[in-house]
Design a protein around this motif. Structure first.
Motif, PDB file in Angstrom:
ATOM      1  N   HIS A  19       0.834  -1.202   0.000  1.00  0.00           N
ATOM      2  CA  HIS A  19       0.000   0.000   0.000  1.00  0.00           C
ATOM      3  C   HIS A  19       0.875   1.262   0.000  1.00  0.00           C
ATOM      4  O   HIS A  19       0.686   2.184   0.796  1.00  0.00           O
ATOM      5  CB  HIS A  19      -0.945   0.020   1.204  1.00  0.00           C
ATOM      6  CG  HIS A  19      -2.201   0.804   0.947  1.00  0.00           C
ATOM      7  ND1 HIS A  19      -3.225   0.324   0.160  1.00  0.00           N
ATOM      8  CD2 HIS A  19      -2.593   2.036   1.365  1.00  0.00           C
ATOM      9  CE1 HIS A  19      -4.189   1.232   0.108  1.00  0.00           C
ATOM     10  NE2 HIS A  19      -3.832   2.275   0.833  1.00  0.00           N
ATOM     11  N   ARG A  20       1.836   1.298  -0.933  1.00  0.00           N
ATOM     12  CA  ARG A  20       2.731   2.445  -1.068  1.00  0.00           C
ATOM     13  C   ARG A  20       2.536   3.097  -2.426  1.00  0.00           C
ATOM     14  O   ARG A  20       2.023   2.484  -3.374  1.00  0.00           O
ATOM     15  CB  ARG A  20       4.183   1.992  -0.883  1.00  0.00           C
ATOM     16  CG  ARG A  20       4.483   1.483   0.518  1.00  0.00           C
ATOM     17  CD  ARG A  20       5.807   0.723   0.569  1.00  0.00           C
ATOM     18  NE  ARG A  20       6.927   1.553   0.168  1.00  0.00           N
ATOM     19  CZ  ARG A  20       8.161   1.078  -0.059  1.00  0.00           C
ATOM     20  NH1 ARG A  20       8.394  -0.231   0.065  1.00  0.00           N
ATOM     21  NH2 ARG A  20       9.135   1.887  -0.401  1.00  0.00           N
ATOM     22  N   GLU A  21       2.962   4.338  -2.533  1.00  0.00           N
ATOM     23  CA  GLU A  21       2.697   5.148  -3.725  1.00  0.00           C
ATOM     24  C   GLU A  21       3.326   4.530  -4.975  1.00  0.00           C
ATOM     25  O   GLU A  21       4.453   4.034  -4.958  1.00  0.00           O
ATOM     26  CB  GLU A  21       3.237   6.565  -3.533  1.00  0.00           C
ATOM     27  CG  GLU A  21       2.992   7.475  -4.739  1.00  0.00           C
ATOM     28  CD  GLU A  21       3.644   8.843  -4.584  1.00  0.00           C
ATOM     29  OE1 GLU A  21       3.585   9.621  -5.552  1.00  0.00           O
ATOM     30  OE2 GLU A  21       4.232   9.110  -3.511  1.00  0.00           O
ATOM     31  N   PHE A  45      14.797   8.597 -15.001  1.00  0.00           N
ATOM     32  CA  PHE A  45      15.354   9.814 -14.404  1.00  0.00           C
ATOM     33  C   PHE A  45      14.735  10.095 -13.033  1.00  0.00           C
ATOM     34  O   PHE A  45      15.440  10.385 -12.067  1.00  0.00           O
ATOM     35  CB  PHE A  45      15.113  10.991 -15.348  1.00  0.00           C
ATOM     36  CG  PHE A  45      15.416  12.337 -14.743  1.00  0.00           C
ATOM     37  CD1 PHE A  45      16.712  12.780 -14.607  1.00  0.00           C
ATOM     38  CD2 PHE A  45      14.384  13.155 -14.300  1.00  0.00           C
ATOM     39  CE1 PHE A  45      17.000  14.015 -14.058  1.00  0.00           C
ATOM     40  CE2 PHE A  45      14.646  14.388 -13.745  1.00  0.00           C
ATOM     41  CZ  PHE A  45      15.966  14.819 -13.621  1.00  0.00           C
ATOM     42  N   LEU A  46      13.416  10.017 -12.940  1.00  0.00           N
ATOM     43  CA  LEU A  46      12.748  10.301 -11.666  1.00  0.00           C
ATOM     44  C   LEU A  46      13.154   9.297 -10.597  1.00  0.00           C
ATOM     45  O   LEU A  46      13.370   9.657  -9.435  1.00  0.00           O
ATOM     46  CB  LEU A  46      11.229  10.282 -11.860  1.00  0.00           C
ATOM     47  CG  LEU A  46      10.640  11.413 -12.708  1.00  0.00           C
ATOM     48  CD1 LEU A  46       9.148  11.177 -12.957  1.00  0.00           C
ATOM     49  CD2 LEU A  46      10.870  12.771 -12.064  1.00  0.00           C
ATOM     50  N   ALA A  47      13.284   8.034 -10.985  1.00  0.00           N
ATOM     51  CA  ALA A  47      13.673   7.006 -10.009  1.00  0.00           C
ATOM     52  C   ALA A  47      15.076   7.257  -9.476  1.00  0.00           C
ATOM     53  O   ALA A  47      15.366   6.978  -8.299  1.00  0.00           O
ATOM     54  CB  ALA A  47      13.592   5.628 -10.654  1.00  0.00           C
ATOM     55  N   LYS A  48      15.943   7.810 -10.336  1.00  0.00           N
ATOM     56  CA  LYS A  48      17.329   8.028  -9.931  1.00  0.00           C
ATOM     57  C   LYS A  48      17.536   9.338  -9.183  1.00  0.00           C
ATOM     58  O   LYS A  48      18.529   9.491  -8.460  1.00  0.00           O
ATOM     59  CB  LYS A  48      18.234   8.019 -11.170  1.00  0.00           C
ATOM     60  CG  LYS A  48      18.294   6.676 -11.883  1.00  0.00           C
ATOM     61  CD  LYS A  48      18.934   5.618 -11.014  1.00  0.00           C
ATOM     62  CE  LYS A  48      19.088   4.300 -11.758  1.00  0.00           C
ATOM     63  NZ  LYS A  48      19.670   3.246 -10.892  1.00  0.00           N
ATOM     64  N   THR A  49      16.629  10.294  -9.338  1.00  0.00           N
ATOM     65  CA  THR A  49      16.870  11.631  -8.786  1.00  0.00           C
ATOM     66  C   THR A  49      15.929  12.019  -7.657  1.00  0.00           C
ATOM     67  O   THR A  49      16.193  13.006  -6.965  1.00  0.00           O
ATOM     68  CB  THR A  49      16.750  12.695  -9.894  1.00  0.00           C
ATOM     69  OG1 THR A  49      15.446  12.617 -10.504  1.00  0.00           O
ATOM     70  CG2 THR A  49      17.824  12.485 -10.964  1.00  0.00           C
ATOM     71  N   PRO A  53      13.255   8.156  -2.434  1.00  0.00           N
ATOM     72  CA  PRO A  53      11.932   7.928  -3.035  1.00  0.00           C
ATOM     73  C   PRO A  53      11.120   6.895  -2.281  1.00  0.00           C
ATOM     74  O   PRO A  53      11.594   5.813  -1.967  1.00  0.00           O
ATOM     75  CB  PRO A  53      12.275   7.442  -4.445  1.00  0.00           C
ATOM     76  CG  PRO A  53      13.653   6.863  -4.328  1.00  0.00           C
ATOM     77  CD  PRO A  53      14.354   7.687  -3.293  1.00  0.00           C
ATOM     78  N   LYS A  54       9.889   7.305  -1.992  1.00  0.00           N
ATOM     79  CA  LYS A  54       8.945   6.365  -1.402  1.00  0.00           C
ATOM     80  C   LYS A  54       8.089   5.693  -2.466  1.00  0.00           C
ATOM     81  O   LYS A  54       7.473   4.670  -2.221  1.00  0.00           O
ATOM     82  CB  LYS A  54       8.033   7.094  -0.405  1.00  0.00           C
ATOM     83  CG  LYS A  54       8.782   7.689   0.789  1.00  0.00           C
ATOM     84  CD  LYS A  54       7.808   8.392   1.726  1.00  0.00           C
ATOM     85  CE  LYS A  54       8.543   9.005   2.923  1.00  0.00           C
ATOM     86  NZ  LYS A  54       7.600   9.718   3.835  1.00  0.00           N
ATOM     87  N   ALA A  55       8.045   6.310  -3.630  1.00  0.00           N
ATOM     88  CA  ALA A  55       7.210   5.792  -4.703  1.00  0.00           C
ATOM     89  C   ALA A  55       7.996   4.835  -5.595  1.00  0.00           C
ATOM     90  O   ALA A  55       9.219   4.922  -5.698  1.00  0.00           O
ATOM     91  CB  ALA A  55       6.651   6.940  -5.547  1.00  0.00           C
ATOM     92  N   ALA A  56       7.275   3.946  -6.251  1.00  0.00           N
ATOM     93  CA  ALA A  56       7.835   3.163  -7.352  1.00  0.00           C
ATOM     94  C   ALA A  56       7.552   3.937  -8.631  1.00  0.00           C
ATOM     95  O   ALA A  56       6.403   4.278  -8.915  1.00  0.00           O
ATOM     96  CB  ALA A  56       7.188   1.787  -7.411  1.00  0.00           C
ATOM     97  N   PHE A  57       8.594   4.236  -9.404  1.00  0.00           N
ATOM     98  CA  PHE A  57       8.426   4.988 -10.652  1.00  0.00           C
ATOM     99  C   PHE A  57       8.305   3.980 -11.789  1.00  0.00           C
ATOM    100  O   PHE A  57       9.260   3.264 -12.117  1.00  0.00           O
ATOM    101  CB  PHE A  57       9.594   5.944 -10.856  1.00  0.00           C
ATOM    102  CG  PHE A  57       9.600   7.055  -9.853  1.00  0.00           C
ATOM    103  CD1 PHE A  57       8.893   8.218 -10.087  1.00  0.00           C
ATOM    104  CD2 PHE A  57      10.294   6.929  -8.653  1.00  0.00           C
ATOM    105  CE1 PHE A  57       8.878   9.245  -9.154  1.00  0.00           C
ATOM    106  CE2 PHE A  57      10.291   7.948  -7.719  1.00  0.00           C
ATOM    107  CZ  PHE A  57       9.569   9.109  -7.964  1.00  0.00           C
TER     108      PHE A  57
END
Length: 422
Positions: A19-21, A45-49, A53-57
């Motif tokens: 139940h995570r973003e 890019f978003l996953a690396k920067t 990060p709490k979300a899975a990109f």
């Protein structure tokens, strides 16, 4: 990039279970090369920067998996760069509505900025947009918007990555972006009217960072050849790849663009059974196949095939095409292997599908009537649609070659409103 893509499915499943973003990066419904590569590279890019990060990109390709084979230039480039199709996540493999209702979804849109009406409920989950079309409407202050008039959305993604930490860009990602910009911008040809200085600058940047990237001409030719290569497709896929459907009160008529010569098409094993199955499955009373092919001098040849088990319908369609004067198609009958299929060579190469559709509408509806509406098929068309529908020959630009076709495709795509297939 390879490890990132291969880990996406496990990351998605883990975040849903806990139940995570889940942050989805998604292109438009045409899911062409630009949309696909922009989604992959931006999610990477978003996953690396993203800080801690709490979300899975998760990059999502905005088509069903079954339709991916129709995007031949995309399957080619991903295969060349070692990105396995089995690791990709498609629209029919993720429940975006369920994630949103559970409060887990955030989204970045690339290569479009307005979701279609069927996805209207997801609009409030959109937190960022990157698009190279004019904005159709404003977004709220919570949404970061980058909308710039460049030739390719991949250019905007490249600029964004270039502003990030050094060393983030790897060779596969660079090659994907490099090839996409070249294809979108017709090999950076000013005559195509698509390329901007920013596109050129991004291609140069990628080449400076990775001098081993193949030469531009070689990349463009390989992608262009792949775009027109239907050799790996089934007959059903060939018919769906570039499809329009005309309707009257009583029936549906399919009009497919086929990117091989008619003789090659007719030699396909089991073709008649495939035509029967295709029309029966979709409820089409008949099919008009418009073929176009190029010789070694890049000169086009157009041919037509009219298929229907309903003799009266087939005769009416053939008569309308043979007798048409606005424009005259200059049809010459060819031998056909089956009585339910009439075949022709089309002498008037200026008569694109856009010019033929009104003739077919009139044949369905009769003189003085609307002739039935043109229906959009569920499958979003690939950017190749315009080859038959808006052929550059109509503009009398000699000679027509595949580069001209791609230029025309790009211009038509750029003129379409956001949210429509690219």
């Amino acid at each position: 990039m390879e490890r990132f893509v291969e880990g996406n499915r496990a990351a998605l499943q883990e975040h849903v279970r806990c139940h995570r973003e889940v942050h989805v990066v998604m292109g438009n419904e045409a899911c062409d090369l630009d949309s696909t590569v922009s989604a992959l590279a931006m999610a990477f890019f978003l996953a690396k920067t993203s800080p801690a990060p709490k979300a899975a990109f998760v990059p999502v390709l905005n088509i069903p998996r079954a339709d991916f084979a129709l995007r031949t230039e995309t399957t080619f480039l991903l295969r060349e760069e070692g990105i396995p199709a089995t690791a990709l996540i498609f629209r029919d493999e993720i429940d975006l509505g369920g994630l949103h209702r559970a409060g887990l979804l955030s989204m970045t849109l690339v290569d479009h900025h307005v979701l279609p009406s069927a996805d209207a409920a997801l609009e409030e989950a959109v937190v960022e947009v990157l698009d190279h079309r004019p904005l159709e409407r404003d977004r709220g202050p919570r949404c970061r918007v980058t909308a710039e008039p460049v030739g390719s959305c991949a250019t905007l993604v490249t600029e964004r990555i270039a502003q990030g930490p050094p060393g983030l860009l790897d060779r596969p990602t660079a090659a994907l972006l490099h090839g996409t910009i070249l294809l979108d911008c017709v090999n950076l040809s000013p005559a195509a009217g698509k390329v901007t200085p920013r596109d050129v600058a991004c291609v140069s940047l990628l080449e400076e960072r990775f001098p081993e990237l193949p030469a531009r001409d070689a990349v463009f030719k390989a992608l262009q050849d792949a775009k027109f290569d239907v050799s790996g497709l089934t007959t059903e896929q060939m018919l769906r790849k570039d499809l329009k459907v005309l309707s009257s009160d009583e029936l549906l008529l399919a009009v497919s663009a086929i990117y091989v010569d008619l003789e090659t098409f007719l030699r396909r094993p089991g073709l008649l059974q495939d035509l029967d199955a295709f029309c029966q499955a979709q409820g089409y009373a008949g099919l008009v196949a418009m073929t176009i092919s190029f010789n070694e001098h890049h000169e086009p040849t157009r041919q037509l095939a009219v298929y229907s088990r309903r003799e009266t319908l087939r005769s009416a369609v053939c008569r309308a095409l043979e007798e048409a004067t606005t424009p005259s198609l200059q049809l010459h009958p060819l031998p056909s292997p089956w009585s339910c299929l009439d075949t022709y060579t089309q002498g008037n190469a200026l008569a694109s599908r856009k010019k033929v559709l009104p003739i077919l509408r009139a044949a369905l509806g009769g003189p003085g009537t609307a002739g039935g509406a043109e229906e959009e098929v569920v499958l979003p068309p690939t950017p190749m649609n315009s080859l038959v529908e808006e052929c550059p020959l109509a503009q009398a630009v000699p000679p027509l070659c595949p580069q001209d076709v791609l230029e025309r495709v790009s211009r038509i795509a750029a003129a379409q409103p956001p949210g429509s297939p690219k």
